[in-house]
Enzyme design. Structure first.
Site, PDB file in Angstrom:
ATOM      1  N   ARG A 226       0.996  -1.107   0.041  1.00 14.77           N
ATOM      2  CA  ARG A 226      -0.021  -0.005   0.007  1.00 14.77           C
ATOM      3  C   ARG A 226       0.830   1.119  -0.116  1.00 14.77           C
ATOM      4  NH1 ARG A 226      -3.389  -2.737  -1.817  1.00 14.77           N
ATOM      5  NH2 ARG A 226      -5.613  -3.188  -0.882  1.00 14.77           N
ATOM      6  N   HIS A 274      -1.312  -0.067  -9.848  1.00 11.63           N
ATOM      7  CA  HIS A 274      -2.067  -1.117  -8.992  1.00 11.63           C
ATOM      8  C   HIS A 274      -2.666  -2.302  -9.863  1.00 11.63           C
ATOM      9  CE1 HIS A 274      -4.574  -1.231  -5.151  1.00 11.63           C
ATOM     10  NE2 HIS A 274      -4.180  -2.510  -5.439  1.00 11.63           N
TER      11      HIS A 274
HETATM   12  P1  NDP Z   1      -1.919 -11.001   5.424  1.00 13.69           P
HETATM   13  O1  NDP Z   1      -3.057 -10.560   6.154  1.00 13.69           O
HETATM   14  O2  NDP Z   1      -2.096 -12.454   4.790  1.00 13.69           O
HETATM   15  O3  NDP Z   1      -0.573 -10.810   5.761  1.00 13.69           O
HETATM   16  C1  NDP Z   1       0.042  -9.486   6.258  1.00 13.69           C
HETATM   17  C2  NDP Z   1       1.304  -9.916   6.990  1.00 13.69           C
HETATM   18  O4  NDP Z   1       1.622  -8.370   7.211  1.00 13.69           O
HETATM   19  C3  NDP Z   1       1.312 -10.639   8.134  1.00 13.69           C
HETATM   20  O5  NDP Z   1       2.515 -11.464   7.954  1.00 13.69           O
HETATM   21  C4  NDP Z   1       1.674  -9.584   9.252  1.00 13.69           C
HETATM   22  O6  NDP Z   1       2.219 -10.252  10.370  1.00 13.69           O
HETATM   23  C5  NDP Z   1       2.199  -8.498   8.657  1.00 13.69           C
HETATM   24  N1  NDP Z   1       1.865  -7.475   9.637  1.00 13.69           N
HETATM   25  C6  NDP Z   1       0.858  -6.649   9.682  1.00 13.69           C
HETATM   26  N2  NDP Z   1       1.059  -5.676  10.455  1.00 13.69           N
HETATM   27  C7  NDP Z   1       2.500  -5.835  10.904  1.00 13.69           C
HETATM   28  C8  NDP Z   1       3.173  -4.974  11.654  1.00 13.69           C
HETATM   29  N3  NDP Z   1       2.656  -3.880  12.398  1.00 13.69           N
HETATM   30  N4  NDP Z   1       4.637  -5.391  11.986  1.00 13.69           N
HETATM   31  C9  NDP Z   1       5.003  -6.433  11.265  1.00 13.69           C
HETATM   32  N5  NDP Z   1       4.245  -7.409  10.309  1.00 13.69           N
HETATM   33  C10 NDP Z   1       3.049  -6.802  10.304  1.00 13.69           C
HETATM   34  O7  NDP Z   1      -2.085 -10.049   4.035  1.00 13.69           O
HETATM   35  P2  NDP Z   1      -1.462 -10.633   2.497  1.00 13.69           P
HETATM   36  O8  NDP Z   1      -0.373 -11.135   2.346  1.00 13.69           O
HETATM   37  O9  NDP Z   1      -2.968 -11.152   1.936  1.00 13.69           O
HETATM   38  O10 NDP Z   1      -1.707  -9.001   1.720  1.00 13.69           O
HETATM   39  C11 NDP Z   1      -0.705  -8.018   2.020  1.00 13.69           C
HETATM   40  C12 NDP Z   1      -1.159  -6.842   1.388  1.00 13.69           C
HETATM   41  O11 NDP Z   1      -0.978  -6.521   0.164  1.00 13.69           O
HETATM   42  C13 NDP Z   1      -2.699  -6.487   1.298  1.00 13.69           C
HETATM   43  O12 NDP Z   1      -3.037  -6.010   2.906  1.00 13.69           O
HETATM   44  C14 NDP Z   1      -2.769  -5.417   0.414  1.00 13.69           C
HETATM   45  O13 NDP Z   1      -2.568  -4.062   1.175  1.00 13.69           O
HETATM   46  C15 NDP Z   1      -1.711  -5.811  -0.604  1.00 13.69           C
HETATM   47  N6  NDP Z   1      -2.129  -6.158  -1.786  1.00 13.69           N
HETATM   48  C16 NDP Z   1      -2.004  -5.423  -2.930  1.00 13.69           C
HETATM   49  C17 NDP Z   1      -2.133  -6.066  -4.317  1.00 13.69           C
HETATM   50  C18 NDP Z   1      -1.829  -5.298  -5.359  1.00 13.69           C
HETATM   51  O14 NDP Z   1      -2.364  -5.543  -6.469  1.00 13.69           O
HETATM   52  N7  NDP Z   1      -0.949  -4.106  -5.460  1.00 13.69           N
HETATM   53  C19 NDP Z   1      -3.116  -7.278  -4.424  1.00 13.69           C
HETATM   54  C20 NDP Z   1      -3.438  -7.663  -3.139  1.00 13.69           C
HETATM   55  C21 NDP Z   1      -3.043  -7.254  -1.935  1.00 13.69           C
HETATM   56  P3  NDP Z   1       1.485 -11.514  11.123  1.00 13.69           P
HETATM   57  O15 NDP Z   1       2.009 -12.753  10.348  1.00 13.69           O
HETATM   58  O16 NDP Z   1       2.760 -11.511  12.503  1.00 13.69           O
HETATM   59  O17 NDP Z   1       0.057 -11.265  11.377  1.00 13.69           O
HETATM   60  C1  OXD Z   2      -6.118  -5.956  -3.040  1.00 13.32           C
HETATM   61  C2  OXD Z   2      -5.623  -5.120  -3.873  1.00 13.32           C
HETATM   62  O1  OXD Z   2      -6.272  -5.597  -1.784  1.00 13.32           O
HETATM   63  O2  OXD Z   2      -5.968  -5.496  -5.193  1.00 13.32           O
HETATM   64  O3  OXD Z   2      -6.817  -6.869  -3.236  1.00 13.32           O
HETATM   65  O4  OXD Z   2      -4.958  -4.381  -3.589  1.00 13.32           O
END
Ligand code: NDP
Ligand code: OXD
Length: 311
Positions: A226, A274
């Site tokens: 993000r 994006h």
């Molecule tokens: P998940 O919820 O599966 O994973 C999030 C990860 O971030 C976890 O490992 C979590 O830690 C870690 N995390 C969250 N907060 C913190 C923190 N404060 N400090 C350290 N680690 C932290 O999310 P996804 O992997 O499914 O997706 C990640 C992001 O990718 C989405 O939220 C979205 O913003 C982005 N995205 C972008 C897309 C694009 O096209 N550009 C498409 C899809 C998603 P823990 O394992 O300990 O919980």
């Molecule tokens: C998602 C994205 O969060 O597309 O799925 O960014």
């Protein structure tokens, strides 16, 4: 009794999602009516996407879950009217797409492909031999569905990958780090950093001037997470000073990225709109149907968002 499933994920997506959802409901043995409009008091499940005109969830008194088709939930998680369980999307095709995009971007920089693609100028640059992947430290911040898959794919190519998460996580093939001290370990000396964190109050502006200073000089930052994970001004300063060699950015504080934003014109920034990874209707429909089946069978929902943590 027939379930009422409200599709509130945008009229523009209806044609792509209708048939896959109906097929997936059938395959899971669900008797469900998929509709674009309904009396809120009769809606059992809502399929949702950010930007939906549906913002007030209070009339949906019998709705048992709101099923987001996006992985990121920062635009809905703070909605005070949303008291129903919220599930985010974990779609195997979205994960596959993200792995392909991240691997492509990492390899572009690792192999120095731009030099050859952009300079067909008659100069034989035979001395530009990239190191092997195993000698290239990569940090993947976020070890969730996407970070783990990308980290493991990069490790599979030989990269020395450190994965960072909030809590301790053992991910095979990767060095695991967590918490504030772990962040410093992960970033110190990293030559490529991939951001796959959700946007929460804890992660906003995580990549600031101090942390950019921990990286190997000339490191590459790749952000499909993000936009607001990065302090934009700090990144521009680090690019200008050479501390960061290149930033490939897919996500931004304001989307579409305004035409006058300095990222567009910066010679060491690549902007992608994006498109890193998309939820695919055929596979996402199966995930949604499975969650409805589980809920109806009294089983725990998958991928429930923790409102306190914000993801
Ligand atoms: P998940 O919820 O599966 O994973 C999030 C990860 O971030 C976890 O490992 C979590 O830690 C870690 N995390 C969250 N907060 C913190 C923190 N404060 N400090 C350290 N680690 C932290 O999310 P996804 O992997 O499914 O997706 C990640 C992001 O990718 C989405 O939220 C979205 O913003 C982005 N995205 C972008 C897309 C694009 O096209 N550009 C498409 C899809 C998603 P823990 O394992 O300990 O919980
Ligand atoms: C998602 C994205 O969060 O597309 O799925 O960014």
């Amino acid at each position: 009794m027939t379930l009422t499933v409200l599709f509130a994920a945008g009229t523009e997506r209806w044609d792509a999602y209708r048939a896959p959802l109906q097929e997936a409901f059938l395959a899971k043995g669900l008797d469900a009516d998929l509709v674009q409009e309904a009396d809120p008091s009769r809606v059992d499940y809502i399929i949702y996407a950010p930007g939906s005109p549906l913002q007030d969830f209070r009339p949906f008194t019998r709705t048992r879950a709101v099923l987001n088709i996006w992985a990121g939930v920062e635009r809905i998680v703070g909605n005070p009217t949303l008291t129903q369980p919220l599930c985010r999307m974990v779609d195997p095709s979205l994960t596959e797409g993200m792995v392909e995009w991240v691997a492509g971007q990492v390899l572009r920089h690792h192999l120095g492909l731009d030099t050859h693609i952009l300079h067909q100028d008659g100069i034989w640059r035979h001395d530009l031999v990239p190191p092997l992947a195993r000698d290239r430290p990569v940090a993947v911040l976020g070890m969730g569905a996407l970070g783990q898959a990308c980290g493991q794919a990069l490790a599979g190519l030989g990269f020395a990958v450190t994965g960072w998460s909030r809590g301790a996580r053992a991910v095979s093939g990767l060095v695991g780090r967590f918490g504030e001290a772990g962040l410093r370990d992960a970033l110190t000396g990293a030559q490529i950093v991939v951001l796959l964190l959700p946007l929460t109050p804890d992660t906003e502006n995580l990549i600031n001037a101090e942390r950019l200073g921990w990286l190997h000089r000339g490191a590459v930052l790749i952000n499909p997470g993000r936009g607001a994970l990065i302090d934009d001004a700090a990144l521009l300063a680090a690019l200008d000073s050479g501390q960061v060699g290149h930033a490939t950015l897919d996500v931004f504080r304001t989307e579409p990225l305004p035409a006058d934003h300095p990222f567009w014109a910066h010679p060491r920034v690549t902007v992608t709109p994006h498109i890193a990874a998309e939820t695919r209707p055929e596979t996402a429909a199966v995930v949604i149907a499975e969650n409805i089946r589980r809920s109806e069978a009294g089983e725990a929902l998958l991928h429930v968002v923790d409102r306190q943590r914000g993801y």
